[in-house]
Design a protein around this motif. Structure first.
Motif, mmCIF file in Angstrom:
data_model
loop_
_atom_site.group_PDB
_atom_site.id
_atom_site.type_symbol
_atom_site.label_atom_id
_atom_site.label_comp_id
_atom_site.label_asym_id
_atom_site.label_seq_id
_atom_site.Cartn_x
_atom_site.Cartn_y
_atom_site.Cartn_z
ATOM 1 N N MET A 29 0.833 -1.166 0.000
ATOM 2 C CA MET A 29 0.000 0.000 0.000
ATOM 3 C C MET A 29 0.884 1.238 0.000
ATOM 4 N N LYS A 30 0.635 2.118 -0.938
ATOM 5 C CA LYS A 30 1.414 3.346 -1.023
ATOM 6 C C LYS A 30 0.689 4.458 -0.277
ATOM 7 N N THR A 31 1.458 5.184 0.463
ATOM 8 C CA THR A 31 0.903 6.317 1.195
ATOM 9 C C THR A 31 1.342 7.592 0.515
ATOM 10 N N HIS A 32 0.398 8.458 0.277
ATOM 11 C CA HIS A 32 0.718 9.743 -0.330
ATOM 12 C C HIS A 32 0.905 10.772 0.771
ATOM 13 N N LEU A 33 2.089 11.291 0.861
ATOM 14 C CA LEU A 33 2.370 12.317 1.840
ATOM 15 C C LEU A 33 2.234 13.679 1.173
ATOM 16 N N HIS A 34 1.444 14.507 1.770
ATOM 17 C CA HIS A 34 1.275 15.857 1.249
ATOM 18 C C HIS A 34 2.225 16.783 1.985
ATOM 19 N N GLU A 35 2.890 17.574 1.222
ATOM 20 C CA GLU A 35 3.835 18.523 1.793
ATOM 21 C C GLU A 35 3.110 19.809 2.175
ATOM 22 N N VAL A 36 3.341 20.250 3.386
ATOM 23 C CA VAL A 36 2.768 21.510 3.837
ATOM 24 C C VAL A 36 3.663 22.632 3.332
ATOM 25 N N ARG A 37 3.079 23.513 2.578
ATOM 26 C CA ARG A 37 3.825 24.683 2.099
ATOM 27 C C ARG A 37 3.539 25.826 3.053
ATOM 28 N N ARG A 38 4.599 26.474 3.517
ATOM 29 C CA ARG A 38 4.469 27.563 4.485
ATOM 30 C C ARG A 38 5.164 28.802 3.955
ATOM 31 N N PHE A 39 4.474 29.917 4.131
ATOM 32 C CA PHE A 39 5.034 31.208 3.722
ATOM 33 C C PHE A 39 4.761 32.207 4.822
ATOM 34 N N GLU A 40 5.755 33.033 5.122
ATOM 35 C CA GLU A 40 5.598 34.064 6.148
ATOM 36 C C GLU A 40 5.652 35.431 5.497
ATOM 37 N N PHE A 41 4.792 36.319 5.984
ATOM 38 C CA PHE A 41 4.733 37.696 5.497
ATOM 39 C C PHE A 41 4.719 38.626 6.693
ATOM 40 N N PHE A 42 5.288 39.806 6.500
ATOM 41 C CA PHE A 42 5.301 40.821 7.560
ATOM 42 C C PHE A 42 4.822 42.134 6.989
ATOM 43 N N PHE A 43 3.879 42.744 7.690
ATOM 44 C CA PHE A 43 3.332 44.041 7.306
ATOM 45 C C PHE A 43 3.713 45.043 8.395
ATOM 46 N N PRO A 44 4.823 45.782 8.202
ATOM 47 C CA PRO A 44 5.305 46.666 9.271
ATOM 48 C C PRO A 44 4.347 47.804 9.612
ATOM 49 N N ARG A 45 3.634 48.321 8.639
ATOM 50 C CA ARG A 45 2.703 49.420 8.937
ATOM 51 C C ARG A 45 1.556 48.965 9.831
ATOM 52 N N LEU A 46 1.202 47.703 9.735
ATOM 53 C CA LEU A 46 0.127 47.145 10.558
ATOM 54 C C LEU A 46 0.665 46.385 11.768
ATOM 55 N N ASP A 47 1.985 46.235 11.846
ATOM 56 C CA ASP A 47 2.643 45.465 12.898
ATOM 57 C C ASP A 47 2.028 44.065 12.992
ATOM 58 N N THR A 48 1.933 43.413 11.848
ATOM 59 C CA THR A 48 1.293 42.106 11.762
ATOM 60 C C THR A 48 2.169 41.142 10.976
ATOM 61 N N GLN A 49 2.342 39.960 11.528
ATOM 62 C CA GLN A 49 3.010 38.884 10.817
ATOM 63 C C GLN A 49 1.958 37.866 10.430
ATOM 64 N N ILE A 50 2.131 37.279 9.248
ATOM 65 C CA ILE A 50 1.156 36.318 8.742
ATOM 66 C C ILE A 50 1.885 35.063 8.297
ATOM 67 N N LEU A 51 1.332 33.922 8.674
ATOM 68 C CA LEU A 51 1.821 32.624 8.223
ATOM 69 C C LEU A 51 0.729 32.008 7.363
ATOM 70 N N VAL A 52 1.078 31.649 6.137
ATOM 71 C CA VAL A 52 0.144 31.005 5.218
ATOM 72 C C VAL A 52 0.585 29.557 5.067
ATOM 73 N N GLU A 53 -0.302 28.630 5.409
ATOM 74 C CA GLU A 53 -0.033 27.203 5.260
ATOM 75 C C GLU A 53 -1.011 26.632 4.242
ATOM 76 N N GLU A 54 -0.472 25.912 3.282
ATOM 77 C CA GLU A 54 -1.306 25.310 2.239
ATOM 78 C C GLU A 54 -1.008 23.822 2.202
ATOM 79 N N LEU A 55 -2.068 23.012 2.380
ATOM 80 C CA LEU A 55 -1.930 21.574 2.371
ATOM 81 C C LEU A 55 -3.121 20.966 1.649
ATOM 82 N N ALA A 56 -2.867 20.349 0.537
ATOM 83 C CA ALA A 56 -3.879 19.617 -0.229
ATOM 84 C C ALA A 56 -5.130 20.453 -0.490
ATOM 85 N N GLY A 57 -4.957 21.671 -0.913
ATOM 86 C CA GLY A 57 -6.099 22.509 -1.271
ATOM 87 C C GLY A 57 -6.725 23.263 -0.129
#
Length: 123
Positions: free
Chosen positions: A1-29
């Motif tokens: 049996m083959k197992t399909h491993l989905h890779e979590v894609r992560r991206f970080e963004f910083f908005f200095p004017r709003l003093d906000t950091q954002i992490l975007v995680e995308e996994l299988a849609g």
């Protein structure tokens, strides 16, 4: 049996004017967006999601998502969460060393100044 491993894609963004950091995680849609502060309006959130899709960070289907369906769409979650922010152990060590040296240096300076002040003056 083959197992399909989905890779979590992560991206970080910083908005200095709003003093906000954002992490975007995308996994299988599914996309989870974690922001450190609630500084984005709903229209700005939608625009940010569309920008992410246009730049290829998340699936292209979110680029054309209408505003009326965004809240009901099961693939996107926007959360206010700062638990993903963690300090690297080397940063902690460096900070402790810096604070210790500042405290010791200020104590040495204070004792030196007090010694000069209280030193008996020749009459």
């Amino acid at each position: 049996m083959k197992t399909h491993l989905h890779e979590v894609r992560r991206f970080e963004f910083f908005f200095p004017r709003l003093d906000t950091q954002i992490l975007v995680e995308e996994l299988a849609g599914h996309v989870i967006i974690r922001a450190t502060r609630n500084s984005f309006s709903e229209s700005r959130q939608l625009a940010f999601i569309r920008e992410l899709a246009a730049e290829g960070f998340i699936p292209d289907e979110y680029r054309w998502l209408p505003r009326t369906q965004w809240d009901a769409h099961p693939g996107v979650r926007w959360r206010i969460d700062c638990t993903w922010l963690k300090l690297h152990p080397a940063q902690r060590t460096r900070s402790r060393r810096l604070m210790l040296s500042l405290i010791v240096g200020s104590m040495v300076t204070w004792f030196s100044l007090m010694g000069i002040l209280l030193w008996p003056q020749p009459a």
